[in-house]
Design a protein around this motif. Structure first.
Motif, mmCIF file in Angstrom:
data_model
loop_
_atom_site.group_PDB
_atom_site.id
_atom_site.type_symbol
_atom_site.label_atom_id
_atom_site.label_comp_id
_atom_site.label_asym_id
_atom_site.label_seq_id
_atom_site.Cartn_x
_atom_site.Cartn_y
_atom_site.Cartn_z
ATOM 1 N N TYR A 42 -1.244 1.773 -3.360
ATOM 2 C CA TYR A 42 -0.051 1.862 -2.514
ATOM 3 C C TYR A 42 1.129 2.429 -3.304
ATOM 4 O O TYR A 42 1.859 3.312 -2.818
ATOM 5 C CB TYR A 42 0.291 0.473 -1.965
ATOM 6 C CG TYR A 42 1.559 0.450 -1.143
ATOM 7 C CD1 TYR A 42 1.564 0.908 0.169
ATOM 8 C CD2 TYR A 42 2.752 -0.016 -1.694
ATOM 9 C CE1 TYR A 42 2.732 0.905 0.928
ATOM 10 C CE2 TYR A 42 3.927 -0.026 -0.946
ATOM 11 C CZ TYR A 42 3.907 0.432 0.357
ATOM 12 O OH TYR A 42 5.062 0.440 1.097
ATOM 13 N N CYS A 62 3.752 -2.810 2.191
ATOM 14 C CA CYS A 62 2.728 -3.554 1.445
ATOM 15 C C CYS A 62 3.211 -4.975 1.225
ATOM 16 O O CYS A 62 4.359 -5.203 0.811
ATOM 17 C CB CYS A 62 2.460 -2.880 0.092
ATOM 18 S SG CYS A 62 1.191 -3.714 -0.914
ATOM 19 N N PHE A 69 -1.580 -3.784 3.614
ATOM 20 C CA PHE A 69 -0.633 -2.674 3.582
ATOM 21 C C PHE A 69 -0.893 -1.716 4.729
ATOM 22 O O PHE A 69 -1.998 -1.633 5.264
ATOM 23 C CB PHE A 69 -0.541 -2.014 2.197
ATOM 24 C CG PHE A 69 -1.551 -0.957 1.832
ATOM 25 C CD1 PHE A 69 -1.480 0.325 2.379
ATOM 26 C CD2 PHE A 69 -2.529 -1.208 0.875
ATOM 27 C CE1 PHE A 69 -2.357 1.324 1.994
ATOM 28 C CE2 PHE A 69 -3.416 -0.226 0.487
ATOM 29 C CZ PHE A 69 -3.337 1.044 1.041
#
Length: 346
Positions: A42, A62, A69
């Motif tokens: 992420y 997230c 996420f």
């Protein structure tokens, strides 16, 4: 729910992160992985999107505690490997990938950032778990003759001694392993193969940067070019009726990618650094060609194509054992790679 809400939700993917260590299927049950790898993914997507907007699925949110996420849903894209196998990838896709790699590497390079910012970047992407996995499966296990994770087809049986009985190959792999672990140039995707790219016509989106780390710039470039060569040899030896010259498109993509990337990096590197980048790229191409044929992560593009498999392995060995004749400039590298044709496969 009104239509505008439905459209907005259609652009999101919910990805649940396991609360217990997971496993990457290709590595088997002996290698449990911490769910923090998805946090790094992420963070990498956010960084890539910041540097090169539109080049990755946009990450939205997230929550590590909830193992969740959200990111853009690429529902109308497909993985690039399918297009490479069918010979249906547009030239602009290769240009977008080359541009992405150049922009990310330049923006995060030790030569373009302050020492404080670069130290912060290194610390922020200290992805030790995946770095250790990459070290084992890219550079160590494939070059250990008795390692149980290794396997290969009968087509390349006659070439296996050339890997394990040639000190030049083993020493080169060890040198590349050390560079992978210790050389900090810029932020890497870490595993830029064809299933890490999603395509829709001329548009490309880079995905799955789980192996993200700060490392040698040549690694990303070498892995990418090696994966182009898998498809190049597959189409050279086994041309498809409706795309019988796709191998020429791929060779053009290889040379254009090298020219775009090395040419772009030359503006921030000195002559010796460019030479080292070229030389290391050659090594990482060779290493990737070898390890995917004899180790974990076999490429689908070579399935049932023994002549292409032999050609790729021979080319990889050639790159790993070339000495003083190794290219040191962009022109030498492009000329060297551009000479690839149907080799002697005996």
């Amino acid at each position: 729910m009104n239509s505008s809400c439905r459209e907005k939700l259609h652009l999101l993917v919910i990805r649940c992160l396991p609360s217990t260590p997971g496993k990457l299927e290709i590595f088997g049950p002996d290698h449990p992985l911490s769910p923090t790898r998805n946090t790094f993914e992420y963070k990498a997507l956010r960084k890539f999107h910041q540097i090169c907007p539109g080049s990755v699925p946009e990450p939205y949110f997230c929550n590590e505690h909830e193992r969740l996420f959200l990111m853009e849903d690429l529902f109308d894209y497909e993985d690039m490997e399918k297009g490479m196998i069918s010979g249906q990838v547009e030239r602009d896709v290769f240009r977008e990938i080359a541009g992405f790699l150049l922009r990310v590497h330049r923006a995060t390079h030790r030569k373009t950032m302050s020492s404080e910012s670069f130290t912060e970047l290194v610390d922020d992407f200290r992805n030790d778990g995946m770095l250790g996995l990459g070290e084992q499966y890219f550079f160590t296990k494939p070059f250990l003759k008795e390692d149980p994770s290794n396997k290969h087809s009968e087509a390349v049986d006659h070439l296996i001694p050339a890997i394990y009985e040639d000190r030049r190959v083993l020493d080169r792999a060890e040198g590349l392993r050390q560079k992978y672990l210790s050389q900090k140039d810029c932020l890497l995707h870490g595993d830029l193969h064809m299933c890490a790219v999603m395509v829709n016509g001329p548009s490309a989106k880079i995905i799955d940067p789980e192996f993200v780390t700060v490392g040698p710039a040549a690694f990303d470039l070498g892995v990418l070019i090696a994966n182009y060569f898998f498809s190049y040899y597959a189409h050279l030896f086994y041309p498809l009726e409706d795309s019988h010259e796709f191998h020429k498109t791929l060779m053009d993509a290889i040379t254009e990618t090298m020219e775009t990337y090395i040419g772009g990096m030359a503006s921030i590197l000195d002559e010796n650094e460019v030479g080292e980048l070229v030389e290391d790229t050659i090594g990482f191409i060779g290493c990737e060609l070898i390890r995917r044929i004899i180790g974990v992560g076999y490429t689908t593009e070579l399935e049932n194509r023994p002549l292409a498999e032999i050609a790729c392995l021979k080319f990889g060995l050639q790159l790993m054992t070339s000495g003083s004749e190794r290219p040191r400039t962009l022109r030498e590298l492009v000329s060297y790679l551009g000479k690839k044709d149907k080799p002697n496969i005996r």
